[in-house]
Motif scaffolding. Structure first.
Motif, PDB file in Angstrom:
ATOM      1  N   ARG A  67       1.180  -1.330  -0.057  1.00  0.00           N
ATOM      2  CA  ARG A  67      -0.386  -0.217   0.383  1.00  0.00           C
ATOM      3  C   ARG A  67       1.249   1.403  -0.119  1.00  0.00           C
ATOM      4  NH1 ARG A  67      -4.891  -1.177   4.442  1.00  0.00           N
ATOM      5  NH2 ARG A  67      -5.697  -3.554   3.441  1.00  0.00           N
ATOM      6  N   PRO A  68       0.269   2.494  -0.443  1.00  0.00           N
ATOM      7  CA  PRO A  68       1.054   3.157  -0.471  1.00  0.00           C
ATOM      8  C   PRO A  68       1.427   3.925   0.489  1.00  0.00           C
ATOM      9  CG  PRO A  68      -0.089   3.730  -2.698  1.00  0.00           C
ATOM     10  CD  PRO A  68      -1.022   2.660  -1.445  1.00  0.00           C
ATOM     11  N   ARG A  69       0.757   3.752   1.549  1.00  0.00           N
ATOM     12  CA  ARG A  69       0.671   4.412   2.566  1.00  0.00           C
ATOM     13  C   ARG A  69       2.219   3.479   3.464  1.00  0.00           C
ATOM     14  NH1 ARG A  69      -2.020   1.487   7.145  1.00  0.00           N
ATOM     15  NH2 ARG A  69      -2.983   0.032   6.107  1.00  0.00           N
ATOM     16  N   TYR A  70       2.526   2.552   3.076  1.00  0.00           N
ATOM     17  CA  TYR A  70       3.642   1.289   3.452  1.00  0.00           C
ATOM     18  C   TYR A  70       5.190   1.783   2.631  1.00  0.00           C
ATOM     19  CZ  TYR A  70       0.210  -1.167   6.125  1.00  0.00           C
ATOM     20  OH  TYR A  70      -0.643  -1.930   6.764  1.00  0.00           O
ATOM     21  N   LYS A  71       4.955   2.872   2.164  1.00  0.00           N
ATOM     22  CA  LYS A  71       6.688   3.096   1.295  1.00  0.00           C
ATOM     23  C   LYS A  71       7.936   3.476   2.451  1.00  0.00           C
ATOM     24  CE  LYS A  71       7.936   6.320  -2.630  1.00  0.00           C
ATOM     25  NZ  LYS A  71       8.498   4.689  -2.820  1.00  0.00           N
ATOM     26  N   TRP A  72       6.525   4.828   3.373  1.00  0.00           N
ATOM     27  CA  TRP A  72       8.582   4.962   3.835  1.00  0.00           C
ATOM     28  C   TRP A  72       8.350   3.505   5.157  1.00  0.00           C
ATOM     29  CZ3 TRP A  72       8.580   5.035  10.017  1.00  0.00           C
ATOM     30  CH2 TRP A  72       9.598   5.648  10.267  1.00  0.00           C
ATOM     31  N   GLU A  73       7.899   2.806   5.013  1.00  0.00           N
ATOM     32  CA  GLU A  73       8.233   1.861   6.380  1.00  0.00           C
ATOM     33  C   GLU A  73       9.073   0.810   5.633  1.00  0.00           C
ATOM     34  OE1 GLU A  73       6.095  -1.773   9.674  1.00  0.00           O
ATOM     35  OE2 GLU A  73       5.016   0.424   8.828  1.00  0.00           O
ATOM     36  N   SER A  74       9.040   0.441   4.281  1.00  0.00           N
ATOM     37  CA  SER A  74       9.514   0.061   3.924  1.00  0.00           C
ATOM     38  C   SER A  74      11.028   0.170   2.975  1.00  0.00           C
ATOM     39  CB  SER A  74       9.276  -0.853   2.041  1.00  0.00           C
ATOM     40  OG  SER A  74       7.404  -1.459   2.653  1.00  0.00           O
ATOM     41  N   HIS A  78      10.242  -2.091  12.328  1.00  0.00           N
ATOM     42  CA  HIS A  78       9.538  -2.583  11.689  1.00  0.00           C
ATOM     43  C   HIS A  78       9.819  -4.059  11.806  1.00  0.00           C
ATOM     44  CE1 HIS A  78      10.534   1.476  10.031  1.00  0.00           C
ATOM     45  NE2 HIS A  78      11.245   1.036  10.376  1.00  0.00           N
TER      46      HIS A  78
END
Length: 400
Positions: free
Chosen positions: A214-221, A306
Motif C-alpha cells: 500500500r502507498p502508506r507503507y512506502k516509508w516503512e519499506s 519494523h
C-alpha cells in the motif's frame, strides 16, 4: 498510676503485658529468637489478657523449636538487600534492562520458591528442587521446558543474591549451585544469512520499496531496506541500533583504502563503544538523512523496529529458518556481518573489538561452522617419507 503506664511481667520476666496510650486492649511482648516479638491480646480485662498472653508465649516457643518461625535472615531479606545494592553499585555499568531483568526473575520465580526459607536451608538439594519445579511449571503452562539460557540467568541471579548474604554475614558459605548430571551443552551456531541468502533478502526489501503493498507503507519499506543494509555493514546489535542517534554517526575517510565509512559511537549493554562500518553502510545512512530530514541530531536513526514487515518478508522468501531450524531475527543481521567478515579473512581480534564482544564468543558461536576457519594447507600437509637406507652386502672371506 493509670493502666496505660503499667507493665506486668509474667513467666519469670520473659513475658510482658502492657497497654499502649490510647488503646483499650492489652498488648504482650517477649524477646525470643533474636528479636522482640509483639502481639495484641484483644482483651480489655487484665486477667483474661494475662491468660491469652501466656498461651501466645507458649505457642511462640513451640513454633521456634519446631522451626516454623525463622530465627535467621530469609532469602526474601537477602533478595531485598541485593536489589538495593545491585541497582546502585552497577549504575552506569550495566544496562538498566539487565538490572530490571534480575528484579523480574526474583519477583516472578525465585522469591515465590525460596522467599520464606532461611538462608541456611537453601542447600544444593533445594536448588535442584527449584530446577525441577521450574521445568514442571513451564511444561504445564507453556507446553515446553524453560530454555537453557533462561535457567542459567535465574541461577546467576540466585548466586548473586546468596553472595550478598555471605558478604553481610547472614550465610556462612555458598552452597553448590552446579547442575548435577550435567553434560556439555551443544555448541550451535547462531542463525545468519549466507552471501546468497543475504543477497536474496536485500533484493526482496528493495522490491518492497519499489512496489509496497500500500502507498502508506512506502516509508516503512524504505526504512527497513536501509536498516538491513546498515546492520549487515556495521554489525550492531538491535538494541544498539534502536538507541542510535544522528549525532552518534560520522562519515569519515578510511585512510587505508580511501573509502568513506561510518564512525559510530555505540551505546549498548556493555556501555559506550565504537564501531567502524563497512563502506556499504554510508549510502543507507545518507538516504536516512535525506528521507527523514532530522531537525535535531538527537533524533533516532530508526524510530521504529519494523519487526512485522521484516518477518513478513522472511516468510515470503522462506528465510525465516536456517537449515538447522534456527529462527532468524534482526539479530541475525549482526551474525551475518561477523560471518562475512571472517569469510573475507578479517582478523578475528579486530572483528571482536569492532563488535564489542570477545574472541572466545566469536570462535564458539561463529567461526566454528565456517569452512574458511580451517587452514587447508595445514590440514592437507604431506611429509615425504624417508627412504630406507640399504646396507652394503658383506663379502664372503673366500671372495665369492
Amino acid at each position: 498510676m493509670s493502666d496505660t503506664s503499667i507493665t506486668h511481667s509474667l513467666m519469670g520476666g520473659k513475658l510482658h503485658v502492657y497497654k499502649r496510650p490510647g488503646s483499650s486492649f492489652w498488648q504482650c511482648s517477649a524477646y525470643e529468637g533474636g528479636k522482640n516479638r509483639r502481639a495484641t491480646t484483644k482483651e480489655e480485662s487484665l486477667a483474661r489478657a494475662k491468660q491469652v498472653a501466656e498461651d501466645w508465649y507458649l505457642e511462640l516457643r513451640g513454633k521456634l523449636r519446631s522451626g516454623e518461625i525463622k530465627t535467621e535472615k530469609t532469602f526474601k531479606d537477602a533478595a531485598a538487600q541485593f536489589e538495593r545494592e545491585y541497582e546502585i553499585i552497577t549504575e552506569g555499568q550495566r544496562n538498566p534492562l539487565y538490572v530490571e531483568g534480575h528484579k523480574r526473575r526474583l519477583k516472578i520465580h525465585l522469591i515465590p520458591f525460596f522467599g520464606p526459607m532461611g538462608l541456611s536451608e537453601i542447600t544444593p538439594g533445594q536448588v535442584q528442587e527449584y530446577r525441577i519445579h521450574r521445568h514442571e511449571k513451564a511444561v504445564k503452562e507453556r507446553g515446553k521446558p524453560p530454555a537453557r539460557s533462561t535457567m542459567h540467568q535465574e541461577i546467576v541471579c540466585l548466586r548473586q543474591t546468596l553472595k550478598t548474604a555471605v558478604r553481610h554475614g547472614w550465610l556462612q558459605f555458598m552452597p553448590d549451585l552446579s547442575e548435577p548430571y550435567g553434560k556439555s551443552g551443544k555448541i550451535a551456531h547462531r542463525a545468519w544469512f549466507s552471501p546468497e541468502e543475504y543477497k536474496q533478502l536485500y533484493e526482496a526489501t528493495r522490491r518492497r520499496v519499489r512496489a509496497p503493498k500500500r502507498p502508506r507503507y512506502k516509508w516503512e519499506s524504505e526504512q527497513l531496506h536501509d536498516y538491513v543494509l546498515f546492520m549487515v555493514n556495521t554489525g550492531l546489535r538491535p538494541d544498539e541500533a534502536a538507541r542510535l542517534q544522528y549525532r552518534d554517526v560520522t562519515i569519515i575517510e578510511d585512510t587505508a583504502s580511501g573509502d568513506q565509512i561510518l564512525e559510530i559511537v555505540v551505546r549498548g549493554k556493555r556501555g559506550v563503544g565504537y564501531c567502524m562500518s563497512m563502506p556499504g553502510a554510508v549510502l543507507p545512512f545518507q538516504r536516512l538523512i535525506k528521507r527523514n530530514k532530522p531537525e535535531d541530531r538527537t533524533e533516532p536513526l530508526f524510530p521504529k523496529h519494523h519487526r512485522q514487515l521484516f518477518n513478513t518478508i522472511l516468510d515470503e522468501e522462506k528465510l525465516k529458518f536456517d537449515r538447522e531450524g534456527n529462527r532468524r531475527t534482526a539479530y541475525s543481521l549482526r551474525h551475518t556481518y561477523i560471518c562475512l567478515r571472517l569469510m573475507e579473512g578479517a582478523d578475528i581480534y579486530q572483528v571482536a573489538k569492532n563488535c564489542r564482544t570477545s574472541v572466545e564468543m566469536i570462535e564458539k558461536h561463529y567461526a566454528i561452522h565456517l569452512r574458511t576457519s580451517i587452514d587447508i594447507a595445514a590440514v592437507n600437509v604431506r611429509r615425504e617419507r624417508p627412504q630406507p637406507v640399504q646396507k652394503p652386502r658383506k663379502s664372503n672371506p673366500d671372495g665369492r
